[in-house]
Design a protein around this motif. Structure first.
Motif, mmCIF file in Angstrom:
data_model
loop_
_atom_site.group_PDB
_atom_site.id
_atom_site.type_symbol
_atom_site.label_atom_id
_atom_site.label_comp_id
_atom_site.label_asym_id
_atom_site.label_seq_id
_atom_site.Cartn_x
_atom_site.Cartn_y
_atom_site.Cartn_z
ATOM 1 N N ALA A 128 0.793 -0.987 0.089
ATOM 2 C CA ALA A 128 -0.038 -0.101 0.038
ATOM 3 C C ALA A 128 0.737 1.019 0.160
ATOM 4 O O ALA A 128 2.006 1.060 0.344
ATOM 5 C CB ALA A 128 -0.953 0.147 1.268
ATOM 6 N N ARG A 129 0.411 2.222 -0.463
ATOM 7 C CA ARG A 129 1.053 3.761 -0.422
ATOM 8 C C ARG A 129 0.032 4.689 -0.176
ATOM 9 O O ARG A 129 -1.013 4.685 -0.573
ATOM 10 C CB ARG A 129 1.649 4.059 -1.783
ATOM 11 C CG ARG A 129 3.015 2.808 -1.914
ATOM 12 C CD ARG A 129 4.165 3.319 -1.096
ATOM 13 N NE ARG A 129 5.412 2.308 -1.711
ATOM 14 C CZ ARG A 129 5.326 1.031 -1.422
ATOM 15 N NH1 ARG A 129 4.382 0.517 -0.562
ATOM 16 N NH2 ARG A 129 6.288 0.280 -1.890
ATOM 17 N N ASN B 138 7.887 -3.202 4.233
ATOM 18 C CA ASN B 138 8.268 -3.720 3.113
ATOM 19 C C ASN B 138 8.648 -5.098 2.810
ATOM 20 O O ASN B 138 7.962 -5.719 1.983
ATOM 21 C CB ASN B 138 9.301 -2.558 2.254
ATOM 22 C CG ASN B 138 8.526 -1.354 2.164
ATOM 23 O OD1 ASN B 138 7.618 -1.055 2.732
ATOM 24 N ND2 ASN B 138 9.134 -0.590 1.539
ATOM 25 N N ALA B 139 9.673 -5.286 3.685
ATOM 26 C CA ALA B 139 10.309 -6.646 3.690
ATOM 27 C C ALA B 139 9.074 -7.688 4.010
ATOM 28 O O ALA B 139 8.887 -8.644 3.419
ATOM 29 C CB ALA B 139 11.271 -6.838 4.533
ATOM 30 N N GLY C 216 4.932 -11.952 1.873
ATOM 31 C CA GLY C 216 3.459 -12.575 1.961
ATOM 32 C C GLY C 216 3.045 -12.330 3.509
ATOM 33 O O GLY C 216 2.036 -12.875 3.895
ATOM 34 N N TYR C 217 3.619 -11.301 4.278
ATOM 35 C CA TYR C 217 2.826 -11.301 5.540
ATOM 36 C C TYR C 217 2.277 -9.664 5.529
ATOM 37 O O TYR C 217 2.611 -8.926 4.684
ATOM 38 C CB TYR C 217 4.142 -11.094 6.667
ATOM 39 C CG TYR C 217 4.762 -12.525 6.806
ATOM 40 C CD1 TYR C 217 4.382 -13.180 7.658
ATOM 41 C CD2 TYR C 217 6.110 -12.609 6.332
ATOM 42 C CE1 TYR C 217 4.773 -14.578 8.064
ATOM 43 C CE2 TYR C 217 6.641 -13.820 6.465
ATOM 44 C CZ TYR C 217 6.221 -14.761 7.343
ATOM 45 O OH TYR C 217 6.614 -15.964 7.573
ATOM 46 N N PHE C 218 1.200 -9.973 6.348
ATOM 47 C CA PHE C 218 0.471 -8.441 6.468
ATOM 48 C C PHE C 218 0.563 -7.722 7.786
ATOM 49 O O PHE C 218 0.421 -8.655 9.025
ATOM 50 C CB PHE C 218 -1.038 -8.775 5.902
ATOM 51 C CG PHE C 218 -1.851 -7.503 6.058
ATOM 52 C CD1 PHE C 218 -1.747 -6.573 4.994
ATOM 53 C CD2 PHE C 218 -2.591 -7.230 7.348
ATOM 54 C CE1 PHE C 218 -2.653 -5.317 5.254
ATOM 55 C CE2 PHE C 218 -3.463 -6.147 7.377
ATOM 56 C CZ PHE C 218 -3.411 -5.165 6.196
ATOM 57 N N ALA C 219 0.587 -6.558 7.753
ATOM 58 C CA ALA C 219 0.535 -5.508 8.999
ATOM 59 C C ALA C 219 -0.218 -4.508 8.539
ATOM 60 O O ALA C 219 0.082 -4.047 7.438
ATOM 61 C CB ALA C 219 1.865 -5.305 9.708
ATOM 62 N N GLU C 220 -1.297 -4.124 9.569
ATOM 63 C CA GLU C 220 -2.026 -3.085 8.996
ATOM 64 C C GLU C 220 -1.235 -1.860 8.938
ATOM 65 O O GLU C 220 -0.132 -1.855 9.651
ATOM 66 C CB GLU C 220 -3.101 -2.723 10.091
ATOM 67 C CG GLU C 220 -3.949 -1.551 9.891
ATOM 68 C CD GLU C 220 -5.207 -2.164 8.781
ATOM 69 O OE1 GLU C 220 -5.314 -2.883 8.505
ATOM 70 O OE2 GLU C 220 -5.625 -0.791 8.198
ATOM 71 N N ASN C 221 -1.638 -0.772 8.104
ATOM 72 C CA ASN C 221 -0.573 0.114 8.197
ATOM 73 C C ASN C 221 -1.672 1.329 7.315
ATOM 74 O O ASN C 221 -2.652 1.259 6.550
ATOM 75 C CB ASN C 221 0.632 -0.202 7.213
ATOM 76 C CG ASN C 221 0.053 -0.382 5.689
ATOM 77 O OD1 ASN C 221 0.225 0.390 4.886
ATOM 78 N ND2 ASN C 221 0.057 -1.897 5.372
ATOM 79 N N ALA C 222 -1.039 2.798 7.412
ATOM 80 C CA ALA C 222 -1.547 3.773 6.501
ATOM 81 C C ALA C 222 -0.535 4.846 6.364
ATOM 82 O O ALA C 222 -0.436 5.000 5.144
ATOM 83 C CB ALA C 222 -2.822 4.517 7.409
#
Ligand SMILES: Cc1cc2nc3c(=O)[nH]c(=O)nc-3n(C[C@H](O)[C@H](O)[C@H](O)COP(=O)(O)OP(=O)(O)OC[C@H]3O[C@@H](n4cnc5c(N)ncnc54)[C@H](O)[C@@H]3O)c2cc1C
Ligand code: FES
Lengths: 387, 506
Positions: free
Chosen positions: A97-98, A324-325, A330-336
């Motif tokens: 995401a960006r 990013n890494a 294939g891992y996800f962490a919520e972000n904004a």
């Protein structure tokens, strides 16, 4: 309550109990308001928005504006001029995401314009520019961020120093003032490298000629031969000359990190207190190793092992922000914000150490108990985290 | 499918102490929180150079090292006493009515007594008696009342709780009127109602008495690093004991099997099985939305009918580029009111009209670490019901919020005229913000309205669904100490029940 109740002895008890029964008779079990919290909150702060690309506007050779509407064509949540949304994308199997500032006016609520400039070596901007088409669906966060006009203390005399695509939020702030005919002055100092790559150039000039409360000053840092406009670097003298009296002004800065840093330096040298300067967040630092506190002997290219507790591990580079890494593997962490400000990407560092750059707006207790903001954390060696 | 003994929904104060006590007590526990950070109200956020405390003004119940009180034991039991630092405040509050009244109550019973006796010599004897009653009521409430209630014995009640018998369910207004004639004196002593939002005419006298007594004797405290530091320390202790926590993970359903709790479904669809659920979410959300039954059990519907929505808050978080001294701060907490007429103030809380007063807390007045050097962390609060905000259209939200904030700042400026010129960071939270971060109907920060009718003495536990336990401000008193304690006592009840089950299974 049982028949015999000793509490009856307490002064006022029986009246209180009778009062309670009275309430019971006239009250409701709140069933009629079920779902209300969720539906109230989602109007302002949805966790995700389902958007569709309605139009793509070519701005310059490097830049396009994506006009996004709600996939169901309903009104979008309101935003404050200067705020951003975080756009979720999937590129060749990698989910990331960006954040992008909204460049359209907040006075209408049926679309958000995102103005995307090709970033050198960028992963997502290229995708958005080259592969996204009209009709395509995208997910985003709701509007967020603190880089906006705040009527409680910003005042009516605004100066915006924009570098390149930093003009995206500037445009939103400007349109907000003009559309609502607010009694505010807006002075845009707009710095670009190349004359043929000035986003919104014509639009800004046209607005400046029509509105006395909008003043535009353009500056080209790499002018072509024979260029007659103002050129060279932004200097104290130039600012002084453009701005005159500095008291009471509010400064907004948005551009590449070196641009932002030098603007803050210039304004500070001119005596502007820090509280009158707002700087937009700008992602993870490109050169964390240049910051204070970077340990000797660690290079950005060094390889490290990243273990996600209970799930697996992979190799990465010191210089790649942890978030990013993770996404790449294939891992996800919520972000904004992806800039160390919103804390959504907070994860627990179980072992090893990371470098938290100045961008990381960690809470004191995050530091004390080893919670890190993965979007701006650089692993200094092998680490284990908990997602 | 993964199995846990207990699932705790929500990492607010009560959820955190419940989860920690459960895990340390041997129950394999999963703690789930919708947000990315633990704490609920007990949290902080960062803007620029500032880390803002969201909710804690004064922690009660800690006591001093020499005179420790229940919270020290509780934190010790939960393994966090050595993980956080506390800072004592030296005043209860400064109360200012511009042009009329400006008084600061010290955090000591004898200090309060001599101050008030000096100001109101004619009521000297009544002041002495009143403070004594506050002490007795408090001690009975802590020590003897629970036992007398359990025994349901008039004899015991008369013998061990004479002050409750005399005052227990009378309103604060009535008791103040009985003791005093000077209305200023009554207002000074009733000031804490402005914290609770329940006007003295509706507030049970013991609630006020306990606040005055407990803060004076056990002192008001700040936590180093803010209440967030305690929330994060509790998570740390929970993890150390082997607990598992997930953030950004809301619970969508509480699952039952023949009426008995058997698991939860998480945001995203994953299911987890468990023997018990402790919900720190509002019971209104828990029973009317999360529980997989069409309608909650009758007893619970009845309980809800006799409740009224409690107050929310409108809050301005200010990072100021000046010291507390430059701002003119002389006590960490000040209440600033144009009038002390309780009816007018309470009526205003239900509107968007200019508030009649507010509270200013300066966190670095007693704890320099709460702001960067040379700066100040300040919070302005006025209590407000959430209802009026529901009719604000989304597009008008920001404007409405700033307009209301203007009014509150304008009021505070009458005592602290320089507050605006030094603003470096500001964030405004409305009742809708509370709704968002707490998932609380009405944005209520203390749960249901804490009138006499809300009293725990008139109510049973909401235990209509076997295996489902409530813990939080909605089912106890609101505020930090009560919710920390409610979580831990709920954990004890769950552990007891799980033990019984274990024995049955053997
Ligand atoms: C501005 C402000 C000032 C205050 N000042 C004071 C003060 O000075 N002194 C004082 O004592 N008290 C004060 N309070 C009140 C006090 O903070 C609260 O009463 C107390 O913290 C409530 O604790 P709680 O355990 O009920 O949980 P809450 O804080 O209500 O937390 C509930 C948690 O559950 C989570 N949750 C809800 N639904 C779900 C779900 N479905 N799935 C997963 N998670 C869920 C929420 O996200 C939240 O984290 C203040 C509050 C506010 C907001
Ligand atoms: S995504 Fe906002 S802090 Fe990392």
């Amino acid at each position: 309550m049982s028949e015999h109740n000793a509490l009856n002895l307490i002064a006022g008890y029986s009246q209180a109990l009778a009062g309670k029964h009275e309430l019971e008779r006239s009250g409701s079990d709140f069933y009629e308001v079920r779902g209300e919290v969720g539906s109230m909150v989602v109007q302002l702060h949805p966790k995700r928005l389902s958007l569709e690309v309605a139009e793509i506007i070519e701005e310059t050779p490097t830049t396009k504006t994506l006009r996004l509407v709600a996939a169901d064509r309903s009104a979008l949540p309101p935003f404050q001029a200067g705020q951003y949304i975080n756009l979720f994308v999937e590129i060749d199997g990698v989910k990331t995401a960006r954040p992008y500032a909204i460049s359209s006016s907040p006075t209408q609520c049926f679309f958000y314009d995102l103005t995307v400039k090709r970033a050198r070596g960028g992963f997502v901007s290229g995708h958005l520019l080259d592969r996204v088409e009209v009709g395509q669906r995208l997910q985003s966060s709701g509007p967020m961020g603190t880089f906006h006009h705040n009527p409680l203390f910003h005042g009516d005399d605004l100066v915006f120093l924009a570098g390149g695509s930093g003009s995206a939020p500037a445009r939103s702030l400007l349109l907000d003032i003009l559309d609502r005919e607010l009694p505010r002055r807006f002075h845009l100092i707009y710095v670009n490298s190349h004359v043929d790559d000035v986003i919104f150039a014509e639009k800004f000039r046209a607005l400046a000629s029509r509105h006395s409360n909008f003043r535009l000053a353009e500056l080209i840092t790499r002018p072509p031969e024979g260029y007659s406009g103002r050129s060279g670097r932004l200097t104290r003298e130039l600012l002084q000359q453009e701005l005159g009296e500095l008291d009471g002004k509010m400064f907004y800065i948005c551009g590449p990190t070196p641009f932002n840093d030098s603007c803050v330096e210039l304004l500070t040298a001119l005596g502007v207190p820090r509280r009158r300067i707002r700087v937009e967040a700008n992602g993870a630092p490109k050169a964390p190793d240049q910051q204070r506190g970077w340990p000797v002997g660690v290079a950005l290219d060094d390889e490290v092992q990243i273990t996600v507790r209970g799930r697996g591990s992979f190799r990465s580079k010191v210089g790649e922000p942890l978030l990013n890494a993770l996404e790449r593997h294939g891992y996800f962490a919520e972000n904004a914000c992806r800039s160390g400000e919103c804390s959504l990407c907070r994860v627990k560092l179980v072992s090893g150490s990371v470098f938290n750059p100045q961008e990381a707006h960690l809470r004191k207790s995050d530091r004390d108990f080893n919670w890190i903001y993965s979007c701006v954390a650089f692993p200094l060696g092998d680490i284990e985290i908990q997602l | 499918m993964r199995h846990f003994d207990t699932v705790v929904i929500g990492a607010g104060n009560a959820g955190l102490t419940a989860a920690t006590a459960l895990q340390r007590g041997g129950s394999k526990t999963l703690l789930l929180e919708r947000h990315n950070i633990p704490g609920g109200c007990a949290t902080s956020f960062v803007r620029g150079d500032f880390e803002f405390e969201v909710a804690l003004h004064q922690l009660s119940g800690l006591g001093t090292k020499d005179k420790p009180f229940v919270m020290r034991q509780l934190f010790d039991k939960l393994g966090v006493m050595d993980k956080v630092g506390f800072v004592q405040e030296h005043d209860l509050y400064r109360l200012v009515v511009p042009g009329e009244l400006d008084v600061t109550l010290p955090a000591s019973l004898s200090g309060i007594k001599s101050l008030l006796q000096g100001m109101f010599p004619a009521e000297s004897e009544a002041i002495e008696r009143f403070l004594l009653v506050c002490e007795k009521i408090s001690m009975e409430g802590f020590m003897t009342l629970p036992k007398a209630r359990r025994a349901n014995s008039e004899e015991l009640l008369k013998a061990t709780c004479p002050y409750h018998v005399q005052y227990g369910f009378r309103s604060a207004r009535e008791v103040l009127d009985e003791f005093f004639s000077d209305s200023k004196l009554k207002n000074v002593l009733a000031t804490y109602w402005l914290y609770l939002g329940v006007p003295p005419r509706m507030l049970p006298f013991p609630d006020l008495a306990v606040m005055l007594y407990a803060y004076a004797v056990f002192k008001p405290w700040h936590i180093k690093g803010g209440s967030q530091a305690m929330s994060t320390a509790l998570v740390e202790s929970f993890l150390e004991a082997g607990g598992e926590v997930r953030f950004n993970c809301g619970v969508e359903k509480i699952l039952t099997d023949s009426g008995q709790v058997c698991g939860v479904r998480l945001e995203g669809g994953e299911q987890v099985t468990c023997d018990a659920v402790v919900s720190n979410a509002s019971p209104l959300i828990t029973f009317n939305e999360l529980l997989d039954q069409e309608r909650p059990p009758l007893a619970i519907q009845q309980d809800f009918k006799s409740r009224r929505m409690g107050t929310s808050a409108f809050v301005i978080y200010l990072g100021l580029d000046c010291t507390p001294q430059e701002l003119g701060v002389t006590a960490a907490s000040s209440f600033i009111y144009e009038t002390l007429d309780e009816e007018q103030i309470h009526d205003r809380m239900g509107t968007l009209q200019p508030p009649l007063g507010g509270m200013l807390t300066c966190y670095n007045y007693e704890e320099p670490g709460a702001a960067p050097a040379g700066k100040s962390q300040v919070m302005l609060v006025c209590l407000q019901y959430g209802d009026v905000w529901k009719s604000v259209a989304p597009k008008d939200y920001a404007r409405t919020k700033y307009e209301f904030a203007e009014k509150l700042i304008g009021l505070i400026e009458r005592v602290y005229p320089k507050v605006r010129q030094y603003i470096e960071e500001v964030e405004v939270a409305t009742p809708l913000t509370m709704m968002r971060y707490l998932n609380a109907p009405g944005g209520a920060i203390y749960g249901f309205q804490q009138s006499a009718q809300d009293s725990a003495l008139l109510r049973e536990r909401l235990d209509g669904v076997p295996g489902l336990y409530m813990a939080g401000s909605w089912t106890s008193m609101g505020g930090f100490q009560p919710t920390y304690m409610a979580g831990e006592s709920t954990a004890r009840a769950v552990l007891k029940q799980l033990k019984v089950k274990e024995v049955e299974h053997v």
